[in-house]
Design an enzyme around this catalytic site. Sequence first.
Site, PDB file in Angstrom:
ATOM      1  N   LYS A  13       0.817  -1.202   0.191  1.00 11.63           N
ATOM      2  CA  LYS A  13      -0.096  -0.009  -0.069  1.00 11.63           C
ATOM      3  C   LYS A  13       0.832   1.209  -0.020  1.00 11.63           C
ATOM      4  O   LYS A  13       2.100   1.160   0.301  1.00 11.63           O
ATOM      5  CB  LYS A  13      -0.984  -0.166   1.226  1.00 11.63           C
ATOM      6  CG  LYS A  13      -1.937  -1.147   1.216  1.00 11.63           C
ATOM      7  CD  LYS A  13      -2.880  -1.051   2.390  1.00 11.63           C
ATOM      8  CE  LYS A  13      -3.819  -2.282   2.204  1.00 11.63           C
ATOM      9  NZ  LYS A  13      -5.090  -1.969   3.351  1.00 11.63           N
ATOM     10  N   TYR A  53     -12.426  -3.001  -3.832  1.00 14.39           N
ATOM     11  CA  TYR A  53     -12.774  -2.945  -2.557  1.00 14.39           C
ATOM     12  C   TYR A  53     -14.547  -3.086  -2.850  1.00 14.39           C
ATOM     13  O   TYR A  53     -15.155  -2.254  -1.841  1.00 14.39           O
ATOM     14  CB  TYR A  53     -12.466  -1.700  -1.841  1.00 14.39           C
ATOM     15  CG  TYR A  53     -10.870  -2.042  -1.049  1.00 14.39           C
ATOM     16  CD1 TYR A  53     -10.771  -2.929  -0.280  1.00 14.39           C
ATOM     17  CD2 TYR A  53     -10.050  -0.985  -1.301  1.00 14.39           C
ATOM     18  CE1 TYR A  53      -9.419  -3.271   0.310  1.00 14.39           C
ATOM     19  CE2 TYR A  53      -8.693  -1.330  -0.911  1.00 14.39           C
ATOM     20  CZ  TYR A  53      -8.430  -2.146   0.097  1.00 14.39           C
ATOM     21  OH  TYR A  53      -7.205  -2.530   0.645  1.00 14.39           O
ATOM     22  N   ASN A 116      -1.911  -0.035   6.977  1.00 17.42           N
ATOM     23  CA  ASN A 116      -1.174  -1.230   7.457  1.00 17.42           C
ATOM     24  C   ASN A 116      -0.405  -2.035   6.336  1.00 17.42           C
ATOM     25  O   ASN A 116      -0.460  -3.251   6.584  1.00 17.42           O
ATOM     26  CB  ASN A 116      -2.502  -2.178   7.831  1.00 17.42           C
ATOM     27  CG  ASN A 116      -3.321  -2.151   6.659  1.00 17.42           C
ATOM     28  OD1 ASN A 116      -3.452  -1.920   5.515  1.00 17.42           O
ATOM     29  ND2 ASN A 116      -4.810  -2.636   7.229  1.00 17.42           N
ATOM     30  N   HIS A 119      -2.114  -5.437   1.450  1.00 19.16           N
ATOM     31  CA  HIS A 119      -3.241  -6.094   1.366  1.00 19.16           C
ATOM     32  C   HIS A 119      -2.915  -7.448   0.520  1.00 19.16           C
ATOM     33  O   HIS A 119      -1.941  -7.635  -0.090  1.00 19.16           O
ATOM     34  CB  HIS A 119      -4.023  -5.443   0.198  1.00 19.16           C
ATOM     35  CG  HIS A 119      -5.153  -6.120  -0.473  1.00 19.16           C
ATOM     36  ND1 HIS A 119      -6.415  -6.053  -0.157  1.00 19.16           N
ATOM     37  CD2 HIS A 119      -5.070  -6.920  -1.616  1.00 19.16           C
ATOM     38  CE1 HIS A 119      -7.239  -7.143  -0.596  1.00 19.16           C
ATOM     39  NE2 HIS A 119      -6.265  -7.599  -1.623  1.00 19.16           N
ATOM     40  N   GLU A 130      -9.322 -10.523  -8.247  1.00 18.19           N
ATOM     41  CA  GLU A 130      -8.126  -9.101  -8.179  1.00 18.19           C
ATOM     42  C   GLU A 130      -6.921  -9.135  -8.942  1.00 18.19           C
ATOM     43  O   GLU A 130      -6.289  -8.024  -9.240  1.00 18.19           O
ATOM     44  CB  GLU A 130      -7.739  -9.124  -6.553  1.00 18.19           C
ATOM     45  CG  GLU A 130      -9.050  -8.922  -5.639  1.00 18.19           C
ATOM     46  CD  GLU A 130      -8.757  -9.092  -4.119  1.00 18.19           C
ATOM     47  OE1 GLU A 130      -7.616  -9.130  -3.794  1.00 18.19           O
ATOM     48  OE2 GLU A 130      -9.605  -8.578  -3.259  1.00 18.19           O
TER      49      GLU A 130
HETATM   50  P1  ADP Z   1      -7.967  -6.892   5.374  1.00 19.98           P
HETATM   51  O1  ADP Z   1      -7.209  -5.787   4.530  1.00 19.98           O
HETATM   52  O2  ADP Z   1      -7.352  -7.396   6.482  1.00 19.98           O
HETATM   53  O3  ADP Z   1      -8.607  -7.884   4.150  1.00 19.98           O
HETATM   54  P2  ADP Z   1     -10.498  -5.614   5.171  1.00 19.98           P
HETATM   55  O4  ADP Z   1     -10.869  -6.283   4.056  1.00 19.98           O
HETATM   56  O5  ADP Z   1     -11.541  -5.836   6.113  1.00 19.98           O
HETATM   57  O6  ADP Z   1      -8.945  -5.896   5.837  1.00 19.98           O
HETATM   58  O7  ADP Z   1     -10.386  -4.291   5.091  1.00 19.98           O
HETATM   59  C1  ADP Z   1      -9.726  -3.675   4.047  1.00 19.98           C
HETATM   60  C2  ADP Z   1      -8.832  -2.542   4.408  1.00 19.98           C
HETATM   61  O8  ADP Z   1      -9.649  -1.416   4.843  1.00 19.98           O
HETATM   62  C3  ADP Z   1      -8.123  -2.782   5.632  1.00 19.98           C
HETATM   63  O9  ADP Z   1      -6.707  -3.341   5.160  1.00 19.98           O
HETATM   64  C4  ADP Z   1      -7.794  -1.173   6.081  1.00 19.98           C
HETATM   65  O10 ADP Z   1      -6.707  -0.758   5.524  1.00 19.98           O
HETATM   66  C5  ADP Z   1      -9.078  -0.551   6.035  1.00 19.98           C
HETATM   67  N1  ADP Z   1      -9.990  -0.723   7.062  1.00 19.98           N
HETATM   68  C6  ADP Z   1     -10.759  -1.801   7.438  1.00 19.98           C
HETATM   69  N2  ADP Z   1     -11.455  -1.639   8.526  1.00 19.98           N
HETATM   70  C7  ADP Z   1     -11.173  -0.313   8.984  1.00 19.98           C
HETATM   71  C8  ADP Z   1     -11.465   0.433  10.058  1.00 19.98           C
HETATM   72  N3  ADP Z   1     -12.238  -0.086  10.930  1.00 19.98           N
HETATM   73  N4  ADP Z   1     -10.812   1.387  10.213  1.00 19.98           N
HETATM   74  C9  ADP Z   1      -9.820   2.165   9.344  1.00 19.98           C
HETATM   75  N5  ADP Z   1      -9.468   1.321   8.210  1.00 19.98           N
HETATM   76  C10 ADP Z   1     -10.227   0.090   8.139  1.00 19.98           C
HETATM   77 MG    MG Z   2     -10.000  -7.713   2.774  1.00 21.17          MG
END
Ligand code: ADP
Ligand code: MG
Length: 154
Positions: A13, A53, A116, A119, A130
Amino acid sequence: MNPDKERTLVIVKPDGVQRGLIGEVVSRLERRGLKIVGVKMLKMDDGLAAKHYEAHVGKPFYEPLAKFMTSSPVVAVAAQGRGAVRLVRNMMGALSPEESAAGTIRGDFAVSKRYNVVHGSDSPESGEREVSLFFSPDEIFDYDRDIDNWLRQE
Ligand code: ADP
Ligand code: MG
């Protein structure tokens, strides 16, 4: 589908790119034994963010997430191998910084839920979807590695 060809999309990211973690992430995938079958740097636009997304569009965190993901370049990596999706999910670590284990990418490098670093696709079906969203067929390279004999047993 050939289980040895399961594919997952990994994205370094914008925070990961700017923090100099491209090599760290790609290196971890390589060292684990995953085959890198596609790599590119790109700047995501709103349309790509919404498709990528699609499951999150409309959620409260979606708008800031899309703004973040389109703010500067990312590096997309298509990684292939048996169980690639779950391998990468485990290597990424949990979303919540309090939960992500040390030794995982997020557990080693992230203290934010949004920013974070990485992805990874959440199912083989999302992996296929994807990878095709980010790569055209001629940008994916399936090749043989002699070392595969050492990485897998029957
Ligand atoms: P992952 O990346 O672990 O698959 P998700 O698909 O649930 O997680 O969410 C996609 C992305 O959206 C996350 O990696 C993060 O960057 C962001 N995100 C998800 N939930 C939150 C939240 N509660 N607050 C802020 N950002 C979030
Ligand atoms: Mg996800």
